[in-house]
Each structure stands twice: as structure tokens, then as C-alpha cells.
Design a protein around this motif. Structure first.
Motif, PDB file in Angstrom:
ATOM      1  N   ALA A  74       3.229   8.243  -7.561  1.00 43.67           N
ATOM      2  CA  ALA A  74       1.966   7.004  -7.256  1.00 43.67           C
ATOM      3  C   ALA A  74       1.800   6.843  -5.827  1.00 43.67           C
ATOM      4  O   ALA A  74       0.443   6.740  -5.434  1.00 43.67           O
ATOM      5  N   ALA A  75       2.997   6.816  -4.920  1.00 51.95           N
ATOM      6  CA  ALA A  75       2.392   6.560  -3.594  1.00 51.95           C
ATOM      7  C   ALA A  75       1.634   7.652  -2.907  1.00 51.95           C
ATOM      8  O   ALA A  75       0.638   7.388  -2.174  1.00 51.95           O
ATOM      9  N   ASP A  78      -1.967   7.338  -4.123  1.00 52.64           N
ATOM     10  CA  ASP A  78      -2.600   6.077  -3.560  1.00 52.64           C
ATOM     11  C   ASP A  78      -3.165   6.398  -1.986  1.00 52.64           C
ATOM     12  O   ASP A  78      -4.199   6.141  -1.608  1.00 52.64           O
ATOM     13  N   LYS A  81      -6.386   8.689  -2.504  1.00 51.88           N
ATOM     14  CA  LYS A  81      -7.510   7.872  -2.617  1.00 51.88           C
ATOM     15  C   LYS A  81      -8.011   7.200  -1.679  1.00 51.88           C
ATOM     16  O   LYS A  81      -9.187   6.726  -1.813  1.00 51.88           O
ATOM     17  N   ARG A  82      -7.300   7.346  -0.614  1.00 52.31           N
ATOM     18  CA  ARG A  82      -7.858   6.894   0.867  1.00 52.31           C
ATOM     19  C   ARG A  82      -8.657   7.773   1.546  1.00 52.31           C
ATOM     20  O   ARG A  82      -8.850   7.647   2.750  1.00 52.31           O
ATOM     21  N   HIS A 109     -10.533   6.003 -11.165  1.00 53.23           N
ATOM     22  CA  HIS A 109      -9.436   5.508 -10.211  1.00 53.23           C
ATOM     23  C   HIS A 109      -9.605   3.893 -10.105  1.00 53.23           C
ATOM     24  O   HIS A 109      -8.913   3.305  -9.087  1.00 53.23           O
TER      25      HIS A 109
END
Length: 248
Positions: A74-75, A78, A81-82, A109
Motif C-alpha cells: 500500500a505504501a 500511495d 499516486k503522487r 483511486h
């Protein structure tokens, strides 16, 4: 400005074929950073390495303070997504309208309701000058519009960093100049950091705040700095040949 990307001692190799080795650089917040060089020097491979698609044979890349290759689960999602990515051919889904293409990352997302997703997607298309083309399919628009739509989709999640792979490739000079102006405008208005892979000299000089140059023969980085300073003052023969368009 502080660095948002830190690349250290990067080596890219496919089996025994080494594309480049020991490449280190920083990308600062809010700048347009250009990766340049001749064909086959590893520009696109370096981009893929930076966004987590191709693993380095050696070295590391920190994106926003996190090692992209040491982060999992998940990290890692995340972190990914940036960042936003626009590929050379746009990579839009041909069966979807431009609006639907830009809306897709929002559907995947975020928890935004459909009406809100469409409004955000329309706003992103407006940023790149495509409001009137929202309901058209990719096959119905020009190459320059495809690139702009790809940028709009890359902006969908408001990433602080955008990667552009050969944005001017295949475009006529006027369309290419318009795309360069868009990149500069977005950088200034949004404060977005751009990492641009290109070998188009006019675009490099028009948009680049800083650059690095890779060289196939040297298998590594041979220059770093303001592209206009490199054009005017570099004494490296390959750098001179690139900027002056002459044989090394």
C-alpha cells in the motif's frame, strides 16, 4: 529549492548490456528537469527506472523522500499516486472519450461520486486547452491534442511530479512550440515538478530549467546544468556536438 527526487549511483543493465552506470542527480521542487541525449543512450530507461517500472542494477531513487524500489504494498501504491506519467504516444484508451480517459484514475483511486469525477476531469482538460474536445475519441483528434490529453490524465490526481516521455516526438514545429508553452505554463501556475525525456533541441532550450545529458559511448552522464549554459560554455565535444548540431 529542496530536492523531490534524489537519484544515486544508478546503473541500468539488461544482462551483460550496460546502458549507463553511476548516474547521480537531484530534481528540485517546481523545476522543469530535462533528461537529454542521443538515441540509445538510455533516456527512456532512466525514466522507467525512476517511476518503478524497470529495476536498477545498482543504486537507488528517492521520490518525495521515499526509496521507490524499497517500498512495497500500500505504501508503494500511495507513492505512485503522487506521480503522473505521459507516454510518448499518449497511451489513451481508444474506446473511451477524452473525458472518460481523464476520469479513469479518479474512478480507480478516489471515492469521488461520478458527477464530481466528471467535473474534475473537465477541469483538467480545460487546463490543457481541450474543453471543447471532451466528448471526442482519441482517433478523432490530432497528435498534439493526444499529447495534451495525456498530460490532462496524468494531472488527474493532482500529483506534485509529472514525467513526460518524448512529448514533442512526431509533432510539427508549431504544435511542438505550443506544447512547450503549455508545459511552462503548468509548471508556473501549478508549481508542478516536470521530468521530461527528450532529444528535441528546441524544446530543451524552451522549457528546461536544468538538465542532465546521457551518452551512449560513455555509458553514463556527461553533463548537468542549465541547458543554455551547456550550449554556450561546455567544452565537452559530445555536448557541443549535440547543442550545435554537428558531428562530434
Amino acid at each position: 529549492m529542496p530536492a523531490v527526487i534524489e537519484a544515486r549511483d544508478l546503473t541500468a543493465a539488461f544482462g551483460s548490456n550496460v546502458l549507463f552506470r553511476h548516474v547521480s542527480f537531484d530534481v528540485r521542487r517546481g523545476e522543469v528537469f530535462v533528461i537529454l541525449g542521443g538515441s540509445g543512450c538510455g533516456k527512456s530507461t532512466l525514466l522507467k527506472l525512476m517511476i518503478g517500472l524497470v529495476p536498477p542494477a545498482q543504486g537507488k531513487v528517492d521520490i518525495l523522500g521515499t526509496d521507490i524500489w524499497a517500498t512495497q504494498g500500500a505504501a508503494r501504491l500511495d507513492l505512485l499516486k503522487r506521480i503522473g506519467v505521459m507516454w510518448q504516444q499518449g497511451a489513451l484508451f481508444g474506446s473511451q472519450t477524452l473525458l472518460e480517459n481523464v476520469e479513469m484514475p479518479l474512478a480507480e483511486h478516489t471515492t469521488l461520486p461520478p458527477d464530481a469525477r466528471r467535473e474534475v476531469a473537465r477541469a483538467k482538460l480545460g487546463l490543457v486547452g481541450l474543453s471543447a474536445a471532451a466528448d471526442q475519441l482519441p482517433s478523432e483528434i490530432s497528435g498534439g491534442m493526444l499529447k495534451r490529453a495525456g498530460i490532462a490524465r496524468a494531472l488527474a490526481l493532482d500529483p506534485p511530479i509529472l514525467f513526460l516521455d518524448e512529448p514533442s516526438a512526431g509533432l510539427d514545429p508549431v504544435t511542438s512550440a505550443g506544447l512547450d508553452e503549455l508545459i511552462r505554463d503548468l509548471s508556473r501556475s501549478l508549481g508542478t515538478t516536470f521530468v521530461v525525456v527528450t532529444h528535441e533541441l528546441a524544446s530543451i532550450l524552451a522549457i528546461g530549467d536544468r538538465c542532465i545529458m546521457l551518452d551512449k559511448g560513455a555509458k553514463g552522464m556527461i553533463a548537468e546544468g542549465d541547458p543554455r549554459e551547456l550550449r554556450d560554455h561546455s567544452t565537452h565535444p559530445v555536448v557541443q556536438a549535440f547543442f550545435l548540431r554537428k558531428a562530434a
